[in-house]
Scaffold this active site. Structure first.
Site, PDB file in Angstrom:
ATOM      1  N   GLU A  60      26.263 -35.624  40.756  1.00  0.00           N
ATOM      2  CA  GLU A  60      25.412 -34.455  41.014  1.00  0.00           C
ATOM      3  C   GLU A  60      26.245 -33.197  41.268  1.00  0.00           C
ATOM      4  OE1 GLU A  60      24.882 -37.442  42.405  1.00  0.00           O
ATOM      5  OE2 GLU A  60      23.000 -37.975  41.415  1.00  0.00           O
ATOM      6  N   HIS A 129      15.182 -41.663  48.137  1.00  0.00           N
ATOM      7  CA  HIS A 129      14.499 -41.256  46.909  1.00  0.00           C
ATOM      8  C   HIS A 129      13.266 -40.386  47.176  1.00  0.00           C
ATOM      9  CE1 HIS A 129      17.049 -44.401  45.317  1.00  0.00           C
ATOM     10  NE2 HIS A 129      16.665 -44.127  44.082  1.00  0.00           N
TER      11      HIS A 129
END
Length: 325
Positions: A60, A129
């Site tokens: 990321e 998540h």
């Protein structure tokens, strides 16, 4: 005009963005051939090619840095962070670089970056998540944070975000992806950024919310109507910056307000809404400001989500409490 789910509306917006502007690039983890975890980019690489839609390594931080470099070279990057809970690896890129680039470059550079990420509870995902970290991003001056609650807004807000010259965090609630359909125009259109919507008009009390809590608030309003309580629902749509003009106009009309968010109460967007209402409309209030939020604990494992997450019953109970004050 066809009825689409939110995920279909998002896919349509991404395709039209590429067609409208040759500088739009879509990239992220598994967004190419696989079409992303939720298939938001399904078919886009096949249609527009690997130069426009491509996979990145599972890093990321690299996605954030690549986005900044591409923006500085005149592109309009639309990166996907596979889940919003993975955002910490990009925080320096977001808070330390793209959010303040225009300021520190004296307006000579723009950051037309739209970071897409799924988030939100109710779908029993693993840890890290579902977390609601929108309040963290909203605190960075220069970052716009957009959260649609329905398919029509999702398409229009996403296109408006991609066309914007400012960096945008575009958050898509996972529970809303395929939970309902509504009519979405086939052609490209924009829903204005920084402007709240009125999901339901009412005269007795204002409910201010966003994302999946709009759906829960609408359910609560339907039940409240059976008891002659007419609730007005404000869908923030953009949570940074806030459209306080729309919020205050509604609060001054109804005299009562409940703020609802899925995120934990501490440090959330709702606290800013409560603060602004207190400062700007205190004399218009006939009761204390109600607040519905998740407990200040880590997001629970899937088995406990139903207890932990705010829902329509919580909203309904809080509205009744404020109405009876």
């Amino acid at each position: 005009m066809a009825k689409k789910t939110m995920i279909q509306a998002i896919t349509a917006a991404l395709g039209q963005a590429i067609e409208q502007d040759d500088k739009v690039l879509i990239f992220g983890e598994d967004v190419g051939k696989n079409g992303g975890v939720f298939r938001a980019t399904e078919g886009l690489q096949e249609k527009y090619g690997e130069d426009k839609v491509f996979d990145t390594p599972l890093a990321e931080s690299g996605i954030g840095g690549l986005s900044i470099g591409l923006a500085l070279e005149g592109f309009r990057p639309v990166p996907e962070i596979q889940f919003f809970g993975f955002i910490f690896e990009t925080m320096d890129s977001i808070g330390g670089q793209m959010s303040r680039m225009r300021y520190k470059m004296d307006g000579t550079r723009q950051m037309p970056i739209t970071i897409r990420a799924p988030f939100g509870g109710g779908v029993h995902t693993p840890e890290m998540h579902s977390d609601n970290f929108e309040g963290l991003i909203a605190q960075f001056p220069g970052m716009r944070v957009v959260i649609p609650s329905n398919p029509y807004d999702a398409k229009g807000l996403l296109l408006a975000s991609i066309h914007s010259n400012d960096p945008v965090m575009f958050l898509e609630h996972m529970k809303l992806y395929r939970s309902f359909r509504e009519e979405v125009p086939d052609e490209a259109y924009e829903v204005p950024l920084d402007k709240a919507g009125i999901s339901r008009e009412g005269k007795d009390i204002t409910i201010v919310t966003y994302g999946a809590m709009v759906r829960e608030s609408l359910k609560a309003a339907d039940n409240l109507a059976k008891e002659n309580i007419d609730a007005e629902i404000i869908d923030l749509r953009t949570i940074a910056p806030l459209d306080m003009a729309t919020i205050l106009a509604s609060v001054k009309k109804t005299g009562r307000v409940v703020v609802v968010q899925e995120a934990q109460k501490m440090g959330g967007v709702g606290n800013t809404v409560v603060s602004e209402i207190s400062q700007e409309a205190i004399l218009s209030l006939e009761a204390p400001i109600g607040f519905v939020a998740a407990p200040d604990t880590p997001f629970p494992f899937g088995e406990a989500e139903g207890i932990w997450l705010p829902n329509a019953n919580d909203v309904e109970a809080k509205v009744k409490e404020i109405m009876s004050y």
